[in-house]
Design a protein around this motif. Structure first.
Motif, mmCIF file in Angstrom:
data_model
loop_
_atom_site.group_PDB
_atom_site.id
_atom_site.type_symbol
_atom_site.label_atom_id
_atom_site.label_comp_id
_atom_site.label_asym_id
_atom_site.label_seq_id
_atom_site.Cartn_x
_atom_site.Cartn_y
_atom_site.Cartn_z
ATOM 1 N N PHE A 1 38.720 58.893 45.197
ATOM 2 C CA PHE A 1 39.317 58.357 43.972
ATOM 3 C C PHE A 1 38.666 57.011 43.676
ATOM 4 O O PHE A 1 38.508 56.185 44.570
ATOM 5 N N ILE A 2 38.311 56.806 42.403
ATOM 6 C CA ILE A 2 37.759 55.537 41.950
ATOM 7 C C ILE A 2 38.768 54.950 40.982
ATOM 8 O O ILE A 2 39.223 55.636 40.060
ATOM 9 N N TYR A 3 39.130 53.701 41.162
ATOM 10 C CA TYR A 3 40.052 53.046 40.238
ATOM 11 C C TYR A 3 39.263 52.344 39.139
ATOM 12 O O TYR A 3 38.246 51.709 39.422
ATOM 13 N N GLN A 4 39.722 52.416 37.918
ATOM 14 C CA GLN A 4 38.970 51.856 36.779
ATOM 15 C C GLN A 4 38.458 50.447 37.070
ATOM 16 O O GLN A 4 39.216 49.576 37.509
ATOM 17 N N GLY A 5 37.161 50.245 36.852
ATOM 18 C CA GLY A 5 36.561 48.942 37.102
ATOM 19 C C GLY A 5 35.950 48.811 38.485
ATOM 20 O O GLY A 5 35.044 48.004 38.701
ATOM 21 N N GLN A 6 36.430 49.620 39.430
ATOM 22 C CA GLN A 6 35.852 49.622 40.778
ATOM 23 C C GLN A 6 34.377 50.015 40.708
ATOM 24 O O GLN A 6 33.546 49.488 41.457
ATOM 25 N N GLU A 7 34.062 50.943 39.788
ATOM 26 C CA GLU A 7 32.686 51.457 39.700
ATOM 27 C C GLU A 7 31.701 50.431 39.152
ATOM 28 O O GLU A 7 30.501 50.666 39.179
ATOM 29 N N ILE A 8 32.218 49.293 38.639
ATOM 30 C CA ILE A 8 31.303 48.216 38.246
ATOM 31 C C ILE A 8 31.535 46.982 39.132
ATOM 32 O O ILE A 8 31.058 45.892 38.823
ATOM 33 N N GLY A 9 32.298 47.139 40.177
ATOM 34 C CA GLY A 9 32.515 46.013 41.094
ATOM 35 C C GLY A 9 33.365 44.903 40.510
ATOM 36 O O GLY A 9 33.145 43.726 40.808
ATOM 37 N N MET A 10 34.355 45.245 39.681
ATOM 38 C CA MET A 10 35.259 44.205 39.164
ATOM 39 C C MET A 10 35.928 43.478 40.325
ATOM 40 O O MET A 10 36.163 44.048 41.385
ATOM 41 N N THR A 11 36.211 42.210 40.097
ATOM 42 C CA THR A 11 36.753 41.366 41.167
ATOM 43 C C THR A 11 38.137 40.851 40.806
ATOM 44 O O THR A 11 38.592 41.019 39.672
ATOM 45 N N ASN A 12 38.770 40.205 41.762
ATOM 46 C CA ASN A 12 40.040 39.536 41.488
ATOM 47 C C ASN A 12 39.852 38.486 40.389
ATOM 48 O O ASN A 12 38.751 37.999 40.160
ATOM 49 N N THR A 13 40.963 38.134 39.754
ATOM 50 C CA THR A 13 40.882 37.187 38.649
ATOM 51 C C THR A 13 41.437 35.837 39.084
ATOM 52 O O THR A 13 41.710 35.604 40.265
ATOM 53 N N ARG A 14 41.576 34.930 38.136
ATOM 54 C CA ARG A 14 42.031 33.572 38.428
ATOM 55 C C ARG A 14 43.359 33.343 37.736
ATOM 56 O O ARG A 14 43.514 33.663 36.568
ATOM 57 N N PHE A 15 44.303 32.782 38.455
ATOM 58 C CA PHE A 15 45.609 32.470 37.863
ATOM 59 C C PHE A 15 45.838 30.967 37.972
ATOM 60 O O PHE A 15 45.640 30.394 39.036
ATOM 61 N N GLU A 16 46.273 30.358 36.870
ATOM 62 C CA GLU A 16 46.472 28.914 36.955
ATOM 63 C C GLU A 16 47.949 28.512 37.023
ATOM 64 O O GLU A 16 48.276 27.464 37.534
ATOM 65 N N GLY A 17 48.803 29.387 36.543
ATOM 66 C CA GLY A 17 50.226 29.049 36.587
ATOM 67 C C GLY A 17 51.057 30.306 36.462
ATOM 68 O O GLY A 17 50.520 31.398 36.284
ATOM 69 N N LEU A 18 52.368 30.139 36.536
ATOM 70 C CA LEU A 18 53.275 31.292 36.490
ATOM 71 C C LEU A 18 53.059 32.105 35.217
ATOM 72 O O LEU A 18 53.147 33.330 35.217
ATOM 73 N N GLU A 19 52.740 31.412 34.132
ATOM 74 C CA GLU A 19 52.590 32.107 32.854
ATOM 75 C C GLU A 19 51.391 33.064 32.867
ATOM 76 O O GLU A 19 51.286 33.937 32.016
ATOM 77 N N ASP A 20 50.504 32.927 33.850
ATOM 78 C CA ASP A 20 49.349 33.820 33.926
ATOM 79 C C ASP A 20 49.682 35.151 34.598
ATOM 80 O O ASP A 20 48.870 36.071 34.605
#
Ligand code: TEU
Ligand code: CA
Length: 548
Positions: A359-378
């Motif tokens: 199984f491939i999860y969407q975005g895995q096939e292009i090597g998507m990475t974790n994102t950045r969160f700056e506060g609770l609102e993110d």
């Protein structure tokens, strides 16, 4: 035994974040239809879409208020029918998420159930009186806080293992089961090709609903022992199978936390006629934030090998490293800082060529990475917000909380799919419902399609190779270089044909000796580095496949 779903490569779609077709910033069913040629071209045979049912979206669609309607934001039933037809027209198959551990609190079943103590559907959910002026027991819910919610109107509590807006159905009740089975048949008769069965591990609860031991004197105590893979759960599965599953040529995958390799055969053993596959959790639970980001190769070897051996000739594995509940695998197991492309492709080769349906999860096939969160609102995820509240109550600082959620949060895998370098990553013409990962100009489908060495083209090559070689589908798995601290290697063998897969799971080069594993006369068929310089040395995160 050969089966179509064993030869398939599957792709998981989180509709909200996949493709917006009508410019409201929310992914939808027509967006999926638009991208079917992309999936077909990648080599996908089987698509699993996360819940697209009517839902107030407390848990992004995993809280269903009508099983036979489509969430308005995602489109209409006509859109779904068209999607299904177009999937089939391309020779692909489609499975949907079956979420029946709980419903939404807006589901008519629950509205009736909560309306009075003697409503005929009262017993469809799990209602109890308070105990000593408090909750009926001390169970903590999976998303933190009590697993019980008080209902002022009827002065009783109902059980919810997930959010308070996801009341648990009472699987002891035969009318509940009959209603669920009718709903399942309705979808199957429409022509869907099977189900991913959500949270199946939790359907059975400890019958007395007793307190769990609470040595640390917590307000609510972790209660997995009382509802995770609890004794008797398989009776429900047998009942569902006898009544519904066995009557259709479909594929089923149960989401099965709490199942270990030694009992895997009971669930997916072919002669048992239960489920075809399970998503086991051992390799994804390995990682605890405090223990550092990367698991030891030794631990991965132990777990994957146990599952491969347990099911050899008896049942079938579902192979996965990402989904919508996990952080991105390259961020989790790989080295995004120094070896982003190499580690993304190395991890791909590692899990993809084992025995099972990948199984491939969407975005895995292009090597998507974790994102950045700056506060609770993110953050968007309800479980992240609950965790935030809980950690704040424990006196943790905002920085600590953000750091924890950044490393563990489910939101990491829910950012919009990165299609191209245009505004909003080509996901939508409007502001997306959830912030696009800032790296979309570097990581996206369009640029990787042009680049022969991209992560995307590596996945494509893996899929083609697996399709051409029966050995890579049905062959027996044997662990190689067992004690090596950096290299995970295994072979696949079928009727005299043998492949060897070698993956250096580290950011340093790694050697082994010919005596340990000889490649004499072996033919190199696939790798993620330019021509092999030294046979018995792998670069950082190098992966190679040989045919013997
Ligand atoms: O996840 C449920 C899930 O992961 C549990 O089975 C697991 O045992 C638990 O999280 C342990 O930490 C599914 C969906 O994948 C998820 O997105 C939903 O939020 C959840 O069910 C509720 O429907
Ligand atoms: Ca839309």
């Amino acid at each position: 035994m050969a089966n179509w779903w064993k030869e398939a490569v599957a792709y998981q779609i989180y509709p909200r974040s996949f493709k917006d077709s009508n410019g409201d910033g929310i992914g939808d069913l027509n967006g999926i239809s638009e991208k079917l040629d992309y999936l077909k071209d990648l080599g996908i045979d089987l698509i699993w879409i996360c819940p697209m049912y009517k839902s107030p979206n407390d848990d992004n669609g995993y809280d269903i208020s009508d099983y036979q309607e489509i969430m308005a934001e995602f489109g209409s039933m006509a859109d779904f029918d068209r999607l299904l037809e177009q999937v089939h027209a391309r020779g692909m198959r489609l499975i949907i998420d079956l979420v029946v551990n709980h419903t939404s609190d807006e589901h008519p079943w629950f509205l009736e159930s909560r309306s009075s103590r003697n409503n005929p559907k009262r017993g469809w959910y799990i209602w109890r009186d308070s105990k000593n002026g408090a909750e009926p027991n001390n169970w903590e819910g999976i998303f933190k806080g009590s697993a019980w919610e008080f209902d002022p109107q009827t002065q009783q509590y109902y059980l919810h293992l997930f959010t308070r807006r996801q009341p648990d159905l009472n699987w002891e009740n035969h009318d509940v089961r009959r209603a669920v089975y009718d709903m399942m048949r309705w979808w199957l008769d429409k022509g869907i090709d099977g189900f991913r069965i959500d949270a199946i591990a939790h359907l059975k609860k400890e019958p007395l609903l007793d307190d769990v031991p609470n040595p640390d004197k917590l307000r609510y105590a972790p209660a997995m022992k009382s509802h995770l893979n609890y004794d008797g759960l398989l009776d429900y599965v047998d009942d569902m199978s006898r009544n519904v599953l066995q009557h259709y040529d479909i594929v089923t995958v149960g989401e099965m936390n709490g199942l270990y390799a030694e009992n895997a055969e009971e669930w997916v053993g072919e002669h048992r006629g239960r489920l075809n596959m399970v998503f086991q959790f051992e390799h994804v639970r390995l990682w605890e934030p405090e223990a550092g980001l990367r698991p030891e190769p030794a631990a991965l070897k132990r777990i994957f090998t146990a599952w491969q051996e347990a099911l050899e000739g008896k049942g079938w594995n579902a192979l996965y490293v990402e989904n919508h509940d996990l952080t991105r695998i390259t961020s989790r197991w790989g080295d995004t800082e120094h070896y982003w492309r190499e580690s993304a492709t190395c991890i791909a080769a590692l899990y993809f060529l084992m025995q099972g349906t990948p199984f491939i999860y969407q975005g895995q096939e292009i090597g998507m990475t974790n994102t950045r969160f700056e506060g609770l609102e993110d953050f968007d995820d309800v479980s992240a917000k609950n965790m935030w509240r809980e950690m704040a109550e424990q006196g943790k600082s905002e920085e600590e909380i953000i750091a924890f959620l950044t490393n563990t949060g489910r939101d990491n895998s829910r950012t919009p799919m990165q299609w191209n370098a245009w505004p909003n990553a080509g996901f939508s013409d409007a502001k997306p419902w959830f912030k696009v990962n800032a790296n979309y100009e570097m990581i996206n489908v369009a640029s990787q399609q042009q680049d022969p060495d991209s992560v995307l083209n590596f996945y494509r090559a893996l899929i083609q190779l697996r399709r051409q070689e029966r050995t890579l589908i049905y062959g027996r798995y044997v662990l190689e270089l067992e004690g090596h601290s950096q290299i995970y290697a295994y072979s696949r063998m079928l009727e005299g044909v043998e492949f060897v897969v070698l993956c250096n799971m580290s950011s340093k080069s790694a050697r082994w000796s010919e005596a340990e594993l000889s490649l004499d006369g072996a033919r190199f068929v696939l790798g993620n580095y330019a021509p092999v310089e030294e046979t018995y040395r792998l670069h950082a995160w190098e992966a190679r496949v040989y045919k013997l």
